[in-house]
Design a protein around this motif. Structure first.
Motif, PDB file in Angstrom:
ATOM      1  N   MET A   1       0.835  -1.190   0.000  1.00 19.76           N
ATOM      2  CA  MET A   1       0.000   0.000   0.000  1.00 19.76           C
ATOM      3  C   MET A   1       0.874   1.245   0.000  1.00 19.76           C
ATOM      4  N   SER A   2       0.265   2.386  -0.283  1.00 17.83           N
ATOM      5  CA  SER A   2       1.004   3.636  -0.315  1.00 17.83           C
ATOM      6  C   SER A   2       1.524   3.979   1.078  1.00 17.83           C
ATOM      7  N   THR A   3       2.781   4.488   1.131  1.00 13.97           N
ATOM      8  CA  THR A   3       3.324   4.956   2.400  1.00 13.97           C
ATOM      9  C   THR A   3       3.239   6.474   2.503  1.00 13.97           C
ATOM     10  N   ASP A   4       2.417   7.098   1.642  1.00 18.27           N
ATOM     11  CA  ASP A   4       2.151   8.523   1.774  1.00 18.27           C
ATOM     12  C   ASP A   4       1.593   8.763   3.175  1.00 18.27           C
ATOM     13  N   PRO A   5       2.236   9.622   3.972  1.00 18.92           N
ATOM     14  CA  PRO A   5       1.822   9.762   5.381  1.00 18.92           C
ATOM     15  C   PRO A   5       0.355  10.113   5.555  1.00 18.92           C
ATOM     16  N   ARG A   6      -0.152  11.068   4.759  1.00 19.21           N
ATOM     17  CA  ARG A   6      -1.536  11.465   4.966  1.00 19.21           C
ATOM     18  C   ARG A   6      -2.490  10.331   4.606  1.00 19.21           C
ATOM     19  N   SER A   7      -2.217   9.637   3.517  1.00 22.20           N
ATOM     20  CA  SER A   7      -3.080   8.508   3.120  1.00 22.20           C
ATOM     21  C   SER A   7      -3.076   7.426   4.190  1.00 22.20           C
ATOM     22  N   LEU A   8      -1.896   7.155   4.747  1.00 23.38           N
ATOM     23  CA  LEU A   8      -1.797   6.137   5.786  1.00 23.38           C
ATOM     24  C   LEU A   8      -2.580   6.547   7.029  1.00 23.38           C
ATOM     25  N   VAL A   9      -2.422   7.801   7.447  1.00 22.34           N
ATOM     26  CA  VAL A   9      -3.136   8.293   8.622  1.00 22.34           C
ATOM     27  C   VAL A   9      -4.646   8.191   8.423  1.00 22.34           C
ATOM     28  N   LEU A  10      -5.124   8.617   7.263  1.00 19.97           N
ATOM     29  CA  LEU A  10      -6.560   8.548   6.985  1.00 19.97           C
ATOM     30  C   LEU A  10      -7.046   7.106   6.995  1.00 19.97           C
ATOM     31  N   SER A  11      -6.257   6.202   6.422  1.00 20.59           N
ATOM     32  CA  SER A  11      -6.659   4.789   6.386  1.00 20.59           C
ATOM     33  C   SER A  11      -6.683   4.191   7.786  1.00 20.59           C
ATOM     34  N   LEU A  12      -5.717   4.559   8.616  1.00 18.37           N
ATOM     35  CA  LEU A  12      -5.691   4.057   9.993  1.00 18.37           C
ATOM     36  C   LEU A  12      -6.903   4.542  10.779  1.00 18.37           C
ATOM     37  N   ILE A  13      -7.269   5.796  10.591  1.00 22.26           N
ATOM     38  CA  ILE A  13      -8.424   6.335  11.322  1.00 22.26           C
ATOM     39  C   ILE A  13      -9.713   5.720  10.798  1.00 22.26           C
ATOM     40  N   LEU A  14      -9.802   5.509   9.495  1.00 22.16           N
ATOM     41  CA  LEU A  14     -10.976   4.842   8.933  1.00 22.16           C
ATOM     42  C   LEU A  14     -11.090   3.417   9.479  1.00 22.16           C
ATOM     43  N   GLY A  15      -9.962   2.713   9.561  1.00 20.98           N
ATOM     44  CA  GLY A  15      -9.982   1.367  10.121  1.00 20.98           C
ATOM     45  C   GLY A  15     -10.378   1.361  11.583  1.00 20.98           C
ATOM     46  N   ALA A  16      -9.912   2.358  12.333  1.00 16.72           N
ATOM     47  CA  ALA A  16     -10.282   2.450  13.750  1.00 16.72           C
ATOM     48  C   ALA A  16     -11.780   2.676  13.898  1.00 16.72           C
ATOM     49  N   GLU A  17     -12.335   3.510  13.042  1.00 11.29           N
ATOM     50  CA  GLU A  17     -13.776   3.756  13.098  1.00 11.29           C
ATOM     51  C   GLU A  17     -14.549   2.466  12.841  1.00 11.29           C
ATOM     52  N   ALA A  18     -14.066   1.657  11.897  1.00 10.32           N
ATOM     53  CA  ALA A  18     -14.731   0.389  11.598  1.00 10.32           C
ATOM     54  C   ALA A  18     -14.678  -0.554  12.793  1.00 10.32           C
ATOM     55  N   ARG A  19     -13.674  -0.390  13.654  1.00 14.58           N
ATOM     56  CA  ARG A  19     -13.574  -1.222  14.859  1.00 14.58           C
ATOM     57  C   ARG A  19     -14.388  -0.649  16.003  1.00 14.58           C
ATOM     58  N   GLY A  20     -14.977   0.527  15.828  1.00 16.13           N
ATOM     59  CA  GLY A  20     -15.785   1.119  16.875  1.00 16.13           C
ATOM     60  C   GLY A  20     -15.105   2.240  17.635  1.00 16.13           C
ATOM     61  N   ASP A  21     -13.866   2.610  17.233  1.00 11.84           N
ATOM     62  CA  ASP A  21     -13.176   3.731  17.871  1.00 11.84           C
ATOM     63  C   ASP A  21     -13.566   5.014  17.157  1.00 11.84           C
ATOM     64  N   ALA A  22     -14.202   5.930  17.838  1.00 10.68           N
ATOM     65  CA  ALA A  22     -14.652   7.166  17.214  1.00 10.68           C
ATOM     66  C   ALA A  22     -13.481   8.057  16.817  1.00 10.68           C
ATOM     67  N   ALA A  23     -12.347   7.914  17.520  1.00  7.73           N
ATOM     68  CA  ALA A  23     -11.174   8.745  17.231  1.00  7.73           C
ATOM     69  C   ALA A  23      -9.933   8.004  17.706  1.00  7.73           C
ATOM     70  N   LEU A  24      -8.775   8.418  17.179  1.00  8.93           N
ATOM     71  CA  LEU A  24      -7.491   7.890  17.633  1.00  8.93           C
ATOM     72  C   LEU A  24      -6.656   9.037  18.176  1.00  8.93           C
ATOM     73  N   GLY A  25      -5.927   8.749  19.268  1.00  2.00           N
ATOM     74  CA  GLY A  25      -5.030   9.742  19.833  1.00  2.00           C
ATOM     75  C   GLY A  25      -3.742   9.828  19.043  1.00  2.00           C
ATOM     76  N   VAL A  26      -3.052  10.950  19.187  1.00  3.48           N
ATOM     77  CA  VAL A  26      -1.824  11.147  18.426  1.00  3.48           C
ATOM     78  C   VAL A  26      -0.783  10.103  18.809  1.00  3.48           C
ATOM     79  N   ARG A  27      -0.728   9.713  20.072  1.00  3.03           N
ATOM     80  CA  ARG A  27       0.232   8.695  20.497  1.00  3.03           C
ATOM     81  C   ARG A  27      -0.051   7.367  19.793  1.00  3.03           C
ATOM     82  N   GLU A  28      -1.310   7.019  19.678  1.00  2.00           N
ATOM     83  CA  GLU A  28      -1.686   5.773  18.999  1.00  2.00           C
ATOM     84  C   GLU A  28      -1.331   5.826  17.517  1.00  2.00           C
TER      85      GLU A  28
END
Length: 276
Positions: A1-28
C-alpha cells in the motif's frame, strides 16, 4: 500500500472507526505509523495537513477523527460487507452516465467524479458515455443518489439514465469494458492469499501481525470498494462470493489484532503523577 503519510493516517483512522473507535489519539497514530517506518514528525505534519484540508476533525485535544467532508467516501467504503445484498438479477440493460456536456476545467471535481465512477463500476463506453450493467439494487435512482453523494457539492454530474436495446455488437463491446479474467483471478488468488495468512497468524509477533493484517486487509477491502460488481456470466460470481466472505473473516481477525496492539500502546502511555 502507499506509504504517503496522509493517506496512511486517513486509512488508519478509517480502520479504527470500523472497529468502533470514534477517534485515535496522536500517540496511537504515531505508534501505528511506526509499524510502517514513518517517523513521528512526518505523522504530525500529515495530521496537521489533513485537518487543514478538512479531511480530519479534532473532537478533543490530541485526538483525530474523520470529518464531515470525509464522511461520504467513508460511507461508501463501509458498504463492502454488504456487497452481495446490493446485487440484483441482470436483465441486459445498462446504467449510463453521459458527461459530454459537463465542464472539464475543475480538476479536483473531475478527479472526484472519476473516483466516484470507479467506485460505482462505471467504465467509458464512448467518449463522455460511461456504462455499467443495471444489476444494482435501487437501479438508476440509487446510482444517481450515490454519485451525487460522492462528488463535491455543485459538481456537474451529467445525465444519468437507463440504456437498453443495444445492438448485439455494442452489447458485446460493452461487456468487454472490464477485464473479467483479471477479476476472476483476483478473487481466486485473494482468497488463497488471505486464507493462508489466517492459518499462520497466531505464530506472528504482534507488531508484524498488525502491519501485515493492515496491508493485506487494506488492499483487499479497496479492491472490493472498487469492484464493478459485474453479473454472471460476465464474471465468476461464486468466486467473488468466496472472496468477499474470506475478506470478512480476515477483517474480523485483523480487528482483533489491532485491538491488542492499541491496548498495548495505551497501557504503555505515561501515567499522570499523583498529587502529593
Amino acid at each position: 500500500m502507499s506509504t504517503d503519510p496522509r493517506s496512511l493516517v486517513l486509512s488508519l483512522i478509517l480502520g479504527a472507526e470500523a472497529r468502533g473507535d470514534a477517534a485515535l489519539g496522536v500517540r496511537e497514530l504515531i505508534a501505528a505509523c511506526a509499524l510502517f517506518d514513518l517517523p513521528e514528525n512526518n505523522v504530525r505534519v500529515a495530521l496537521a495537513r489533513a485537518v487543514a484540508a478538512g479531511q480530519l476533525s479534532t473532537p478533543r485535544r490530541g485526538a483525530y477523527a474523520l470529518s464531515a467532508q470525509s464522511r461520504p467516501l467513508a460511507d461508501e467504503v463501509g458498504r463492502w460487507r454488504s456487497l452481495e445484498d446490493q446485487i440484483v438479477e441482470w436483465r441486459g440493460d445498462w446504467l449510463a452516465v453521459h458527461v459530454g456536456a459537463t465542464g472539464r476545467s475543475d480538476r479536483p471535481a473531475l478527479r472526484a467524479r472519476e473516483r466516484a465512477f470507479g467506485i460505482l463500476g462505471l467504465a467509458e463506453f464512448e467518449r463522455g458515455l460511461h456504462l455499467r450493467p443495471d444489476n444494482l439494487a435501487g437501479g438508476v435512482a440509487s446510482l444517481r443518489e450515490r454519485l451525487a453523494h460522492l462528488v463535491p457539492q455543485g459538481t456537474e454530474l451529467g445525465t444519468v439514465f437507463v440504456l437498453g436495446g443495444l445492438a448485439a455488437a455494442d452489447a458485446q463491446r460493452a461487456a468487454a469494458l472490464w477485464d473479467a479474467a483479471a477479476l476472476n483471478a483476483h478473487y481466486r488468488d485473494g482468497t488463497v492469499r488471505l486464507s493462508a495468512w489466517l492459518e499462520g497468524a497466531r505464530a506472528l509477533p504482534l507488531e508484524r501481525a498488525a502491519r501485515e493484517s493492515f496491508e493485506l486487509g487494506h488492499a483487499a477491502i479497496r479492491s472490493l470498494v472498487f469492484d464493478p460488481l459485474l453479473p454472471a456470466p460476465l464474471v465468476d460470481a461464486a468466486a467473488r462470493s468466496r472472496f468477499i466472505k474470506t475478506v470478512a473473516r480476515f477483517d474480523d481477525a485483523g480487528k482483533a489484532v489491532w485491538q491488542r496492539f492499541l491496548k498495548r500502546v495505551r497501557s504503555a502511555a505515561p501515567q499522570p503523577a499523583l498529587a502529593s
